[in-house]
Design a protein around this motif. Structure first.
Motif, PDB file in Angstrom:
ATOM      1  N   GLY A   3      -3.636 -12.859  -3.951  1.00 44.78           N
ATOM      2  CA  GLY A   3      -2.290 -12.333  -4.090  1.00 44.78           C
ATOM      3  C   GLY A   3      -2.209 -11.583  -5.400  1.00 44.78           C
ATOM      4  N   ILE A   4      -1.449 -10.517  -5.398  1.00 38.53           N
ATOM      5  CA  ILE A   4      -1.267  -9.747  -6.632  1.00 38.53           C
ATOM      6  C   ILE A   4       0.138  -9.173  -6.677  1.00 38.53           C
ATOM      7  CG2 ILE A   4      -2.202  -7.595  -5.675  1.00 38.53           C
ATOM      8  CD1 ILE A   4      -3.536  -7.263  -8.554  1.00 38.53           C
ATOM      9  N   GLY A   5       0.722  -9.241  -7.866  1.00 35.85           N
ATOM     10  CA  GLY A   5       2.015  -8.627  -8.104  1.00 35.85           C
ATOM     11  C   GLY A   5       1.834  -7.461  -9.058  1.00 35.85           C
ATOM     12  N   TYR A   6       2.604  -6.414  -8.863  1.00 40.90           N
ATOM     13  CA  TYR A   6       2.432  -5.226  -9.709  1.00 40.90           C
ATOM     14  C   TYR A   6       3.372  -5.207 -10.910  1.00 40.90           C
ATOM     15  CZ  TYR A   6       6.314  -2.993  -7.102  1.00 40.90           C
ATOM     16  OH  TYR A   6       7.523  -2.685  -6.525  1.00 40.90           O
ATOM     17  N   GLU A   7       4.177  -6.238 -11.076  1.00 39.34           N
ATOM     18  CA  GLU A   7       5.067  -6.319 -12.230  1.00 39.34           C
ATOM     19  C   GLU A   7       4.231  -6.230 -13.508  1.00 39.34           C
ATOM     20  OE1 GLU A   7       8.662  -9.219 -13.782  1.00 39.34           O
ATOM     21  OE2 GLU A   7       7.083 -10.079 -12.530  1.00 39.34           O
ATOM     22  N   GLY A   8       4.599  -5.310 -14.377  1.00 42.09           N
ATOM     23  CA  GLY A   8       3.895  -5.160 -15.658  1.00 42.09           C
ATOM     24  C   GLY A   8       2.608  -4.362 -15.581  1.00 42.09           C
ATOM     25  N   ARG A  36      11.172   1.604  -8.044  1.00 42.39           N
ATOM     26  CA  ARG A  36      11.589   2.533  -9.103  1.00 42.39           C
ATOM     27  C   ARG A  36      10.421   2.802 -10.048  1.00 42.39           C
ATOM     28  NH1 ARG A  36      16.256  -1.014 -10.878  1.00 42.39           N
ATOM     29  NH2 ARG A  36      16.842  -1.607  -8.798  1.00 42.39           N
ATOM     30  N   LYS A  37       9.415   1.972  -9.965  1.00 41.56           N
ATOM     31  CA  LYS A  37       8.250   2.104 -10.825  1.00 41.56           C
ATOM     32  C   LYS A  37       7.312   3.171 -10.242  1.00 41.56           C
ATOM     33  CE  LYS A  37       5.128  -0.764 -13.326  1.00 41.56           C
ATOM     34  NZ  LYS A  37       4.722  -2.066 -13.694  1.00 41.56           N
ATOM     35  N   PRO A  38       6.992   4.191 -11.025  1.00 42.86           N
ATOM     36  CA  PRO A  38       6.158   5.293 -10.519  1.00 42.86           C
ATOM     37  C   PRO A  38       4.827   4.805  -9.942  1.00 42.86           C
ATOM     38  CG  PRO A  38       7.050   5.844 -12.675  1.00 42.86           C
ATOM     39  CD  PRO A  38       7.383   4.393 -12.420  1.00 42.86           C
ATOM     40  N   GLY A  39       4.527   5.306  -8.742  1.00 46.42           N
ATOM     41  CA  GLY A  39       3.250   5.008  -8.104  1.00 46.42           C
ATOM     42  C   GLY A  39       3.282   3.841  -7.146  1.00 46.42           C
ATOM     43  N   PHE A  40       4.389   3.109  -7.067  1.00 47.63           N
ATOM     44  CA  PHE A  40       4.402   1.888  -6.270  1.00 47.63           C
ATOM     45  C   PHE A  40       5.245   1.966  -5.001  1.00 47.63           C
ATOM     46  CE2 PHE A  40       2.828   0.498 -10.342  1.00 47.63           C
ATOM     47  CZ  PHE A  40       1.744  -0.281  -9.967  1.00 47.63           C
ATOM     48  N   SER A  41       5.783   3.132  -4.686  1.00 42.78           N
ATOM     49  CA  SER A  41       6.416   3.309  -3.386  1.00 42.78           C
ATOM     50  C   SER A  41       5.320   3.586  -2.364  1.00 42.78           C
ATOM     51  CB  SER A  41       7.433   4.447  -3.430  1.00 42.78           C
ATOM     52  OG  SER A  41       8.565   4.038  -4.177  1.00 42.78           O
ATOM     53  N   LYS A  42       5.626   3.378  -1.112  1.00 40.53           N
ATOM     54  CA  LYS A  42       4.628   3.368  -0.041  1.00 40.53           C
ATOM     55  C   LYS A  42       3.667   4.555  -0.068  1.00 40.53           C
ATOM     56  CE  LYS A  42       4.292   2.816   4.961  1.00 40.53           C
ATOM     57  NZ  LYS A  42       5.051   2.516   6.174  1.00 40.53           N
ATOM     58  N   HIS A 110     -12.481  -8.635   6.280  1.00 34.97           N
ATOM     59  CA  HIS A 110     -12.349  -7.812   5.080  1.00 34.97           C
ATOM     60  C   HIS A 110     -11.863  -8.658   3.908  1.00 34.97           C
ATOM     61  CE1 HIS A 110     -12.745  -4.085   7.393  1.00 34.97           C
ATOM     62  NE2 HIS A 110     -11.954  -4.651   8.286  1.00 34.97           N
ATOM     63  N   THR A 111     -12.122  -8.171   2.718  1.00 31.47           N
ATOM     64  CA  THR A 111     -11.534  -8.780   1.522  1.00 31.47           C
ATOM     65  C   THR A 111     -10.132  -8.194   1.389  1.00 31.47           C
ATOM     66  OG1 THR A 111     -13.698  -8.933   0.497  1.00 31.47           O
ATOM     67  CG2 THR A 111     -11.788  -9.156  -0.952  1.00 31.47           C
ATOM     68  N   VAL A 112      -9.146  -9.081   1.441  1.00 34.70           N
ATOM     69  CA  VAL A 112      -7.745  -8.666   1.529  1.00 34.70           C
ATOM     70  C   VAL A 112      -6.971  -9.136   0.310  1.00 34.70           C
ATOM     71  CG1 VAL A 112      -5.611  -8.959   2.859  1.00 34.70           C
ATOM     72  CG2 VAL A 112      -7.788  -8.718   4.055  1.00 34.70           C
ATOM     73  N   ALA A 113      -6.053  -8.294  -0.144  1.00 36.08           N
ATOM     74  CA  ALA A 113      -5.090  -8.675  -1.180  1.00 36.08           C
ATOM     75  C   ALA A 113      -3.693  -8.543  -0.578  1.00 36.08           C
ATOM     76  CB  ALA A 113      -5.210  -7.779  -2.404  1.00 36.08           C
ATOM     77  N   VAL A 114      -2.830  -9.473  -0.942  1.00 39.64           N
ATOM     78  CA  VAL A 114      -1.438  -9.465  -0.503  1.00 39.64           C
ATOM     79  C   VAL A 114      -0.593  -9.062  -1.703  1.00 39.64           C
ATOM     80  CG1 VAL A 114       0.434 -10.883   0.407  1.00 39.64           C
ATOM     81  CG2 VAL A 114      -1.909 -11.252   1.216  1.00 39.64           C
ATOM     82  N   LEU A 115       0.183  -8.005  -1.562  1.00 34.36           N
ATOM     83  CA  LEU A 115       0.932  -7.416  -2.676  1.00 34.36           C
ATOM     84  C   LEU A 115       2.430  -7.571  -2.528  1.00 34.36           C
ATOM     85  CD1 LEU A 115       0.808  -5.097  -5.119  1.00 34.36           C
ATOM     86  CD2 LEU A 115       1.818  -3.760  -3.286  1.00 34.36           C
ATOM     87  N   CYS A 116       3.061  -7.905  -3.634  1.00 33.97           N
ATOM     88  CA  CYS A 116       4.502  -7.815  -3.808  1.00 33.97           C
ATOM     89  C   CYS A 116       4.745  -7.515  -5.288  1.00 33.97           C
ATOM     90  CB  CYS A 116       5.189  -9.099  -3.351  1.00 33.97           C
ATOM     91  SG  CYS A 116       6.967  -8.853  -3.060  1.00 33.97           S
ATOM     92  N   PHE A 117       5.976  -7.584  -5.731  1.00 32.69           N
ATOM     93  CA  PHE A 117       6.310  -7.190  -7.096  1.00 32.69           C
ATOM     94  C   PHE A 117       5.995  -8.256  -8.143  1.00 32.69           C
ATOM     95  CE2 PHE A 117       9.449  -7.252 -10.574  1.00 32.69           C
ATOM     96  CZ  PHE A 117       9.052  -6.105 -11.242  1.00 32.69           C
ATOM     97  N   GLU A 118       6.454  -9.471  -7.959  1.00 33.32           N
ATOM     98  CA  GLU A 118       6.434 -10.499  -8.998  1.00 33.32           C
ATOM     99  C   GLU A 118       5.027 -10.793  -9.517  1.00 33.32           C
ATOM    100  OE1 GLU A 118       8.038 -10.767  -6.159  1.00 33.32           O
ATOM    101  OE2 GLU A 118      10.135 -10.925  -6.726  1.00 33.32           O
TER     102      GLU A 118
END
Length: 140
Positions: A3-8, A36-42, A110-118
């Motif tokens: 799991g990975i969050g893109y916050e920060g 609202r964070k550049p690069g993180f919209s679909k 496959h090697t999978v990552a699950v993404l959300c914000f936190e």
């Protein structure tokens, strides 16, 4: 599966972390993949990942409903427990259960990552998604 969050993180930092983990497919579990964070919209996220050789998949069936998010992050409260129970119900029945099965099948190949914000996975619904895929009876 991670799991990975893109916050920060910047988009470059996110991509570098995914590459370091050998991620082949990123599953975006945000209900609405906008930021609202550049690069993180679909579209922008998909393009950045594609350039790095990582497949992007948005699965809204695993999204946490907007009216469930504020309480969800409050782990220690009754409202937080209720929000987690509500989300658990969403991913153990109907379309949510189908999405968990689809993700489990994908993660076998496959090697999978699950993404959300936190940043802190303990405050994010992706923790329950990963537990459900792993077959954990706990499901936080």
């Amino acid at each position: 599966m991670i799991g990975i969050g893109y916050e920060g993180l910047s988009i470059d930092e996110l991509v570098a972390r995914l590459q370091a983990e050998g991620v082949e497919v990123l599953i975006d579990v945000r209900l609405t993949p906008l930021s609202r964070k550049p690069g993180f919209s679909k579209r922008a996220l998909s393009e950045a990942l594609s350039a790095a050789g990582i497949r992007y998949v948005h699965d809204r069936r695993l999204g946490n409903p907007k009216d469930n998010r504020a309480a969800y992050a409050d782990v220690a409260s009754d409202a937080g427990a209720t929000a987690r129970a509500r989300y658990r119900e969403l991913i153990t029945s109907g379309d949510g259960a189908d999405a968990v099965r689809d993700l489990a099948a994908l993660s076998e190949e496959h090697t999978v990552a699950v993404l959300c914000f936190e940043a802190d996975q303990g405050h994010c619904h992706r923790e329950q998604v990963i537990a459900a895929v792993a077959g954990s009876s706990v499901l936080v």
